[in-house]
Scaffold this active site. Structure first.
Site, PDB file in Angstrom:
ATOM      1  N   GLY A  36       0.262 -12.600   3.889  1.00 48.20           N
ATOM      2  CA  GLY A  36       0.374 -11.734   5.065  1.00 48.20           C
ATOM      3  C   GLY A  36      -0.664 -12.064   6.119  1.00 48.20           C
ATOM      4  O   GLY A  36      -1.285 -11.168   6.687  1.00 48.20           O
ATOM      5  N   ASP A  71       7.801 -15.371   0.749  1.00 45.97           N
ATOM      6  CA  ASP A  71       8.403 -14.055   0.602  1.00 45.97           C
ATOM      7  C   ASP A  71       7.878 -13.484  -0.711  1.00 45.97           C
ATOM      8  O   ASP A  71       8.308 -13.896  -1.791  1.00 45.97           O
ATOM      9  CB  ASP A  71       9.925 -14.171   0.579  1.00 45.97           C
ATOM     10  CG  ASP A  71      10.615 -12.835   0.317  1.00 45.97           C
ATOM     11  OD1 ASP A  71       9.912 -11.788   0.272  1.00 45.97           O
ATOM     12  OD2 ASP A  71      11.848 -12.838   0.150  1.00 45.97           O
ATOM     13  N   SER A  86      -0.253 -13.699   9.069  1.00 44.96           N
ATOM     14  CA  SER A  86       0.219 -14.020  10.419  1.00 44.96           C
ATOM     15  C   SER A  86      -0.282 -13.038  11.474  1.00 44.96           C
ATOM     16  O   SER A  86      -0.174 -13.290  12.675  1.00 44.96           O
ATOM     17  CB  SER A  86       1.750 -14.073  10.443  1.00 44.96           C
ATOM     18  OG  SER A  86       2.296 -12.829  10.038  1.00 44.96           O
ATOM     19  N   TYR A 101       4.183   4.729  -0.026  1.00 38.28           N
ATOM     20  CA  TYR A 101       3.054   3.830   0.193  1.00 38.28           C
ATOM     21  C   TYR A 101       1.877   4.223  -0.697  1.00 38.28           C
ATOM     22  O   TYR A 101       1.246   3.371  -1.335  1.00 38.28           O
ATOM     23  CB  TYR A 101       2.640   3.871   1.666  1.00 38.28           C
ATOM     24  CG  TYR A 101       1.461   2.987   1.986  1.00 38.28           C
ATOM     25  CD1 TYR A 101       1.625   1.613   2.161  1.00 38.28           C
ATOM     26  CD2 TYR A 101       0.176   3.511   2.127  1.00 38.28           C
ATOM     27  CE1 TYR A 101       0.550   0.795   2.462  1.00 38.28           C
ATOM     28  CE2 TYR A 101      -0.899   2.706   2.421  1.00 38.28           C
ATOM     29  CZ  TYR A 101      -0.709   1.349   2.593  1.00 38.28           C
ATOM     30  OH  TYR A 101      -1.794   0.530   2.877  1.00 38.28           O
ATOM     31  N   LYS A 108       7.916 -15.974   8.046  1.00 37.36           N
ATOM     32  CA  LYS A 108       8.394 -17.062   8.896  1.00 37.36           C
ATOM     33  C   LYS A 108       7.247 -17.507   9.791  1.00 37.36           C
ATOM     34  O   LYS A 108       6.938 -16.846  10.785  1.00 37.36           O
ATOM     35  CB  LYS A 108       9.592 -16.614   9.745  1.00 37.36           C
ATOM     36  CG  LYS A 108      10.838 -16.288   8.929  1.00 37.36           C
ATOM     37  CD  LYS A 108      11.992 -15.869   9.828  1.00 37.36           C
ATOM     38  CE  LYS A 108      13.243 -15.526   9.009  1.00 37.36           C
ATOM     39  NZ  LYS A 108      14.365 -15.087   9.868  1.00 37.36           N
ATOM     40  N   SER A 168       2.376   3.152  -4.200  1.00 30.33           N
ATOM     41  CA  SER A 168       2.180   1.711  -4.383  1.00 30.33           C
ATOM     42  C   SER A 168       0.700   1.367  -4.491  1.00 30.33           C
ATOM     43  O   SER A 168       0.307   0.515  -5.295  1.00 30.33           O
ATOM     44  CB  SER A 168       2.841   0.924  -3.246  1.00 30.33           C
ATOM     45  OG  SER A 168       2.127   1.021  -2.024  1.00 30.33           O
ATOM     46  N   LYS A 169      -0.138   2.041  -3.707  1.00 31.44           N
ATOM     47  CA  LYS A 169      -1.571   1.744  -3.743  1.00 31.44           C
ATOM     48  C   LYS A 169      -2.245   2.335  -4.984  1.00 31.44           C
ATOM     49  O   LYS A 169      -3.162   1.732  -5.548  1.00 31.44           O
ATOM     50  CB  LYS A 169      -2.248   2.233  -2.462  1.00 31.44           C
ATOM     51  CG  LYS A 169      -1.787   1.495  -1.209  1.00 31.44           C
ATOM     52  CD  LYS A 169      -1.994  -0.014  -1.334  1.00 31.44           C
ATOM     53  CE  LYS A 169      -1.553  -0.761  -0.080  1.00 31.44           C
ATOM     54  NZ  LYS A 169      -1.730  -2.221  -0.196  1.00 31.44           N
ATOM     55  N   SER A 220      -6.087  -2.736  -1.392  1.00 26.91           N
ATOM     56  CA  SER A 220      -5.653  -1.385  -1.685  1.00 26.91           C
ATOM     57  C   SER A 220      -5.816  -0.556  -0.413  1.00 26.91           C
ATOM     58  O   SER A 220      -5.489  -1.002   0.690  1.00 26.91           O
ATOM     59  CB  SER A 220      -6.464  -0.822  -2.855  1.00 26.91           C
ATOM     60  OG  SER A 220      -6.074   0.495  -3.165  1.00 26.91           O
ATOM     61  N   GLY A 254      -2.950  -9.104  12.076  1.00 31.68           N
ATOM     62  CA  GLY A 254      -3.745  -8.013  11.537  1.00 31.68           C
ATOM     63  C   GLY A 254      -4.866  -8.423  10.606  1.00 31.68           C
ATOM     64  O   GLY A 254      -5.573  -9.412  10.839  1.00 31.68           O
TER      65      GLY A 254
END
Length: 271
Positions: free
Chosen positions: A12, A54, A14, A146, A38, A149-150, A132, A16
């Protein structure tokens, strides 16, 4: 041919936090591979190689790690940063939507971690840094998917850390608070919205927008990630920024009833 410098793989990357983290690792003397779904047409930061990934796909995760090993000969640090936000009341999120969020935020981390562990074990060391959140230890109404998930990531990481420590590998957690990124605008919205939650959701959107605009710069989180990667005596958890430190400390020390009331006050909920 193996790289002579340590290699960091950042998912991740790309935009932030991920993009700032890739830059920070370059500054710290690493060769850096950053991933995105992408990356063609994107200009990577200086010193960063972009590759497509992915995290929701077993094959993509396995192929990506194999390609990095082939190109660089090693992976010293994996930063599992790729993730997706999710908003809405639980009643408004279908099970399919929950599965989609967890497939990226939890199973994506598991895929990437399982792909790098054999290599790190063979080399006798490595670090996996899982991004996290303060929401890995605290609740947040209207973000339950969310938050789930954390919380899962916290338990997974701490348990796995005990399993692999004897092989020279550490599994570490970085807990940011709200950060100035496009995270909130890119969050998955409820796929079965209900009118009875519409007003609460509107208030939630305001609360989150205000929190994000006042949040930490992504570079603050990036510096914490590099610290976790390079500490001679690493800690299991690193908070990123002053708000994260306050929230995690409050969760440990503040009485349950007081903490509960503060959550409701912060979210403009009755009672």
């Amino acid at each position: 041919m193996a790289a002579t410098r340590p290699v960091a793989l950042v998912t991740g990357a790309s935009s932030g936090i991920g993009k700032e983290t890739a830059r920070a690792f370059v500054a710290a003397g690493f060769d850096v591979v950053g991933t995105g779904r992408k990356t063609s047409g994107l200009t990577p930061p200086a010193g960063v190689t972009y590759l497509d990934l992915d995290v929701g796909s077993d094959d993509s995760a396995t192929a990506l790690v194999a390609e990095v090993i082939e190109r660089f000969g090693r992976i010293d640090v994996l930063v599992n940063n790729a993730g997706i936000g999710a908003a809405g009341a639980v009643e408004e999120n279908s099970v399919a939507q929950a599965q989609s969020v967890l497939n990226i935020n939890v199973f994506g981390v598991m895929r990437m971690t399982k792909a790098v562990l054999p290599h790190m074990r063979a080399r006798g060391g490595g670090r996996v840094i899982n991004i996290s959140s303060v929401l890995g230890v605290a609740p947040q109404p209207f973000m339950a998917l969310y938050v789930a998930s954390k919380h899962a990531l916290e338990g997974y990481s701490e348990s796995l850390d005990h399993e692999v420590r004897e092989h020279g590998i550490r599994i570490l957690l970085v807990q940011p608070a709200y950060t100035k990124t496009s995270f909130d605008t890119n969050a998955a919205q409820p796929d079965t919205p209900l009118p009875l939650y519409a007003e609460r959701r509107r208030i939630f959107d305001e609360v989150i927008a205000e929190a994000m605009s006042a949040g930490d710069d992504p570079a603050v989180v990036a510096r914490t990630i590099v610290t976790a990667a390079t500490d001679k005596k690493p800690k299991l958890r690193y908070t990123a920024g002053p708000l994260a430190a306050r929230v995690t400390k409050a969760r440990r020390l503040v009485p349950v009833g007081v903490f509960d009331k503060q959550i409701r006050k912060n979210n403009r909920l009755p009672g």
